[in-house]
Design a protein around this motif. Structure first.
Motif, PDB file in Angstrom:
ATOM      1  N   PRO A   1      59.463 -12.115-104.274  1.00 43.76           N
ATOM      2  CA  PRO A   1      59.594 -11.746-105.699  1.00 43.76           C
ATOM      3  C   PRO A   1      59.551 -12.974-106.602  1.00 43.76           C
ATOM      4  CG  PRO A   1      61.727 -11.636-104.613  1.00 43.76           C
ATOM      5  CD  PRO A   1      60.718 -11.895-103.534  1.00 43.76           C
ATOM      6  N   LEU A   2      58.400 -13.629-106.635  1.00 44.95           N
ATOM      7  CA  LEU A   2      58.196 -14.833-107.435  1.00 44.95           C
ATOM      8  C   LEU A   2      56.953 -14.665-108.299  1.00 44.95           C
ATOM      9  CD1 LEU A   2      58.642 -17.587-104.685  1.00 44.95           C
ATOM     10  CD2 LEU A   2      60.355 -16.911-106.367  1.00 44.95           C
ATOM     11  N   ARG A   3      56.983 -15.264-109.447  1.00 50.78           N
ATOM     12  CA  ARG A   3      55.758 -15.383-110.237  1.00 50.78           C
ATOM     13  C   ARG A   3      54.977 -16.587-109.728  1.00 50.78           C
ATOM     14  NH1 ARG A   3      55.463 -12.357-114.837  1.00 50.78           N
ATOM     15  NH2 ARG A   3      57.374 -11.297-115.500  1.00 50.78           N
ATOM     16  N   ARG A   4      53.685 -16.526-109.902  1.00 56.61           N
ATOM     17  CA  ARG A   4      52.859 -17.606-109.364  1.00 56.61           C
ATOM     18  C   ARG A   4      53.198 -18.953-109.995  1.00 56.61           C
ATOM     19  NH1 ARG A   4      46.764 -15.976-107.640  1.00 56.61           N
ATOM     20  NH2 ARG A   4      47.294 -14.191-106.316  1.00 56.61           N
TER      21      ARG A   4
ATOM     22  N   GLY B   1      57.987 -25.233-109.573  1.00 55.72           N
ATOM     23  CA  GLY B   1      58.978 -25.700-108.611  1.00 55.72           C
ATOM     24  C   GLY B   1      58.490 -26.906-107.831  1.00 55.72           C
ATOM     25  N   THR B   2      57.213 -26.898-107.446  1.00 56.57           N
ATOM     26  CA  THR B   2      56.644 -28.048-106.741  1.00 56.57           C
ATOM     27  C   THR B   2      56.668 -29.289-107.627  1.00 56.57           C
ATOM     28  OG1 THR B   2      55.188 -26.583-105.483  1.00 56.57           O
ATOM     29  CG2 THR B   2      54.617 -28.917-105.534  1.00 56.57           C
ATOM     30  N   PHE B   3      56.269 -29.122-108.887  1.00 56.68           N
ATOM     31  CA  PHE B   3      56.266 -30.248-109.819  1.00 56.68           C
ATOM     32  C   PHE B   3      57.684 -30.773-110.029  1.00 56.68           C
ATOM     33  CE2 PHE B   3      56.340 -32.110-114.091  1.00 56.68           C
ATOM     34  CZ  PHE B   3      55.273 -32.978-114.011  1.00 56.68           C
ATOM     35  N   LEU B   4      58.636 -29.878-110.207  1.00 60.79           N
ATOM     36  CA  LEU B   4      60.025 -30.279-110.424  1.00 60.79           C
ATOM     37  C   LEU B   4      60.579 -30.994-109.194  1.00 60.79           C
ATOM     38  CD1 LEU B   4      62.596 -30.241-112.140  1.00 60.79           C
ATOM     39  CD2 LEU B   4      63.108 -27.979-111.197  1.00 60.79           C
TER      40      LEU B   4
ATOM     41  N   MET C   1      64.437 -18.946-113.460  1.00 67.10           N
ATOM     42  CA  MET C   1      64.717 -20.372-113.272  1.00 67.10           C
ATOM     43  C   MET C   1      65.222 -20.664-111.866  1.00 67.10           C
ATOM     44  SD  MET C   1      64.465 -23.168-114.856  1.00 67.10           S
ATOM     45  CE  MET C   1      64.989 -24.866-114.760  1.00 67.10           C
ATOM     46  N   SER C   2      65.983 -19.724-111.283  1.00 67.32           N
ATOM     47  CA  SER C   2      66.487 -19.912-109.927  1.00 67.32           C
ATOM     48  C   SER C   2      65.339 -19.989-108.930  1.00 67.32           C
ATOM     49  CB  SER C   2      67.438 -18.777-109.564  1.00 67.32           C
ATOM     50  OG  SER C   2      66.783 -17.521-109.633  1.00 67.32           O
ATOM     51  N   ALA C   3      64.254 -19.238-109.206  1.00 66.99           N
ATOM     52  CA  ALA C   3      63.095 -19.280-108.316  1.00 66.99           C
ATOM     53  C   ALA C   3      62.448 -20.660-108.340  1.00 66.99           C
ATOM     54  CB  ALA C   3      62.085 -18.212-108.737  1.00 66.99           C
ATOM     55  N   VAL C   4      62.337 -21.237-109.532  1.00 64.92           N
ATOM     56  CA  VAL C   4      61.765 -22.583-109.662  1.00 64.92           C
ATOM     57  C   VAL C   4      62.634 -23.596-108.929  1.00 64.92           C
ATOM     58  CG1 VAL C   4      61.154 -24.407-111.286  1.00 64.92           C
ATOM     59  CG2 VAL C   4      60.640 -22.028-111.848  1.00 64.92           C
TER      60      VAL C   4
ATOM     61  N   TRP D   1      47.020 -21.600-115.340  1.00 65.55           N
ATOM     62  CA  TRP D   1      46.041 -20.571-115.710  1.00 65.55           C
ATOM     63  C   TRP D   1      45.086 -20.281-114.554  1.00 65.55           C
ATOM     64  CZ3 TRP D   1      40.683 -21.427-116.178  1.00 65.55           C
ATOM     65  CH2 TRP D   1      39.952 -20.322-116.658  1.00 65.55           C
ATOM     66  N   TRP D   2      44.593 -21.317-113.916  1.00 68.83           N
ATOM     67  CA  TRP D   2      43.663 -21.120-112.817  1.00 68.83           C
ATOM     68  C   TRP D   2      44.351 -20.461-111.632  1.00 68.83           C
ATOM     69  CZ3 TRP D   2      38.630 -21.113-111.838  1.00 68.83           C
ATOM     70  CH2 TRP D   2      38.205 -21.190-110.491  1.00 68.83           C
ATOM     71  N   PHE D   3      45.570 -20.881-111.342  1.00 66.87           N
ATOM     72  CA  PHE D   3      46.305 -20.350-110.194  1.00 66.87           C
ATOM     73  C   PHE D   3      46.642 -18.869-110.382  1.00 66.87           C
ATOM     74  CE2 PHE D   3      50.354 -20.199-107.637  1.00 66.87           C
ATOM     75  CZ  PHE D   3      49.723 -20.269-106.405  1.00 66.87           C
ATOM     76  N   GLU D   4      46.942 -18.462-111.606  1.00 69.55           N
ATOM     77  CA  GLU D   4      47.272 -17.078-111.877  1.00 69.55           C
ATOM     78  C   GLU D   4      46.103 -16.144-111.576  1.00 69.55           C
ATOM     79  OE1 GLU D   4      49.893 -15.400-112.715  1.00 69.55           O
ATOM     80  OE2 GLU D   4      51.335 -17.004-113.022  1.00 69.55           O
ATOM     81  N   GLY D   5      44.884 -16.605-111.811  1.00 71.55           N
ATOM     82  CA  GLY D   5      43.732 -15.738-111.633  1.00 71.55           C
ATOM     83  C   GLY D   5      43.028 -15.883-110.302  1.00 71.55           C
ATOM     84  N   ARG D   6      43.567 -16.705-109.426  1.00 71.72           N
ATOM     85  CA  ARG D   6      42.894 -16.942-108.142  1.00 71.72           C
ATOM     86  C   ARG D   6      43.364 -15.950-107.095  1.00 71.72           C
ATOM     87  NH1 ARG D   6      42.205 -22.759-104.994  1.00 71.72           N
ATOM     88  NH2 ARG D   6      40.872 -21.943-103.315  1.00 71.72           N
ATOM     89  N   ASP D   7      42.442 -15.501-106.251  1.00 77.14           N
ATOM     90  CA  ASP D   7      42.767 -14.593-105.156  1.00 77.14           C
ATOM     91  C   ASP D   7      43.040 -15.363-103.873  1.00 77.14           C
ATOM     92  OD1 ASP D   7      42.430 -12.323-106.732  1.00 77.14           O
ATOM     93  OD2 ASP D   7      40.265 -12.273-106.341  1.00 77.14           O
ATOM     94  N   TYR D   8      44.040 -14.896-103.132  1.00 71.47           N
ATOM     95  CA  TYR D   8      44.378 -15.506-101.832  1.00 71.47           C
ATOM     96  C   TYR D   8      44.422 -14.419-100.770  1.00 71.47           C
ATOM     97  CZ  TYR D   8      45.617 -19.859-104.186  1.00 71.47           C
ATOM     98  OH  TYR D   8      45.591 -21.023-104.919  1.00 71.47           O
TER      99      TYR D   8
END
Length: 278
Positions: free
Chosen positions: A112-115, A121-124, A1-4, A271-278
Motif C-alpha cells: 500500500p504505497l504510492r509510487r 524514500g530512496t532519495f531521503l 510520510m511513514s511510507a517514505v 512523473w516518468w515513474f508514475e506512468g511506467r509499467d512494470y
C-alpha cells in the motif's frame, strides 16, 4: 510520510550491510584517531607556537590559531566536497537500480504505497547517509583541533552540509536516471557528468571567452546556465570552513538554484515513474 520514512530506513539498512561503506567509515575513523594521537600542538596566549606530527617538529611561525588552522580547514572542506561527492556517486549508484530491479519492484508496488513514496524514500535515505557521513568526519576534525588548540568553530560542519546540498543535485540526476534505465553504471556516469558540468557552470563567465563565438559558445552557455553552480558552492564551503569572507555574493541565491534544479529533476523522475509499467 511513514511510507517514505520506511523506504528511507530500508535504504539505510542496506547501506549498513555493505562492506564498502563500512570500510569507508572505518577509514575515516582511523584517520581521525591517527591524527589525534600523532599531532601535538603548543598554543601560547591564543597563538600557535609549535606543532609536531608523528614526533617531527613542523616548521611554522608564531601566529594566531585561527589563522594557522585556515589552510587545514580549507583543504578538509575541499576533500569533503569533491572527494565526498565522488565517493557518494560510486557508493550510492546502485541503490535505486537495486530497488527497481525485476522482482523487487513488483513486490514493492504490491504494497500500500504510492509510487512516489519509493523514489522519495530512496532519495531521503541516501541524503541521510550523506549527511551523517559528512557531519561525522567534519565534527571529528573540529573536536580534534578544538581540544588541542582551544579554538572552536562550526565552519567545517557548515561546509560539510553545503557539500551534502551539492550532492543532492547530483543524486537527483542519478535517481531519475534509474527510473529510465536500471543501470548502476549509467547512474554513476551521469552523476559524474552532472558534477563536472556543475563545476564548469561555476566558472561559466571565465570559460566562455575562450570558446569561439557563434554556435559553440551559445551551446556552451545554454547547457551550463541550466546547471547548478557547484564549484561556486564549493568555494563558499571552503571560505566558511576557514571562517573568512566569502567570494560568493549571495549564498541563499546559490542554494536556491541548487534546490530548484534538484526538485525539477526529481519531479521529472516522479512523473516518468508514475506512468511506467512494470
Amino acid at each position: 510520510m511513514s511510507a517514505v520514512m520506511g523506504i528511507a530506513g530500508y535504504v539505510l539498512r542496506e547501506a549498513a550491510a555493505r562492506k564498502f561503506i563500512l570500510a569507508f567509515l572505518l577509514g575515516v575513523t582511523g584517520l581521525l584517531v591517527t591524527l589525534s594521537l600523532s599531532l601535538r600542538i603548543e598554543v601560547v596566549d591564543g597563538a600557535l607556537a609549535a606543532s609536531r606530527l608523528f614526533g617531527e617538529l613542523m616548521p611554522t611561525d608564531i601566529r594566531a590559531v585561527d589563522m594557522a588552522l585556515r589552510p587545514v580547514f580549507m583543504v578538509a572542506a575541499a576533500i569533503v566536497f569533491y572527494g565526498g561527492s565522488l565517493f557518494g556517486i560510486v557508493a550510492c549508484s546502485d541503490f535505486a537500480p537495486s530497488l527497481l530491479s525485476p522482482g523487487r519492484i513488483e513486490h514493492l508496488l504490491a504494497l500500500p504505497l504510492r509510487r512516489w513514496h519509493l523514489l522519495a524514500g530512496t532519495f531521503l535515505g541516501v541524503m541521510t547517509l550523506a549527511v551523517l557521513g559528512a557531519v561525522y568526519g567534519s565534527l571529528g576534525l573540529v573536536l580534534i583541533f578544538g581540544v588541542k588548540t582551544g579554538y572552536w568553530t562550526v565552519g567545517p560542519i557548515i561546509a560539510a552540509l553545503l557539500a551534502c546540498v551539492s550532492f543532492a543535485a547530483v543524486y537527483a540526476v542519478m535517481l531519475t536516471t534509474a527510473t529510465l534505465v536500471r543501470s548502476a553504471a549509467l547512474c554513476a556516469a551521469l552523476g559524474g557528468v552532472t558534477l563536472v558540468l556543475g563545476v564548469v557552470a561555476g566558472y561559466r563567465a571565465q570559460i566562455a571567452p575562450f570558446i569561439e563565438g557563434g554556435v559553440s559558445r551559445s551551446a556552451f552557455e545554454a547547457v551550463t546556465v541550466m546547471m547548478p553552480r557547484l564549484s561556486s558552492l564549493a568555494n563558499a564551503s571552503i571560505d566558511l570552513a576557514a571562517s573568512r569572507p566569502m567570494e560568493v555574493h549571495s549564498l541563499p541565491l546559490l542554494l536556491g538554484g541548487v534546490l530548484v534544479f534538484s526538485l525539477g529533476v526529481l519531479s521529472l523522475g516522479f512523473w516518468w515513474f508514475e506512468g511506467r509499467d512494470y
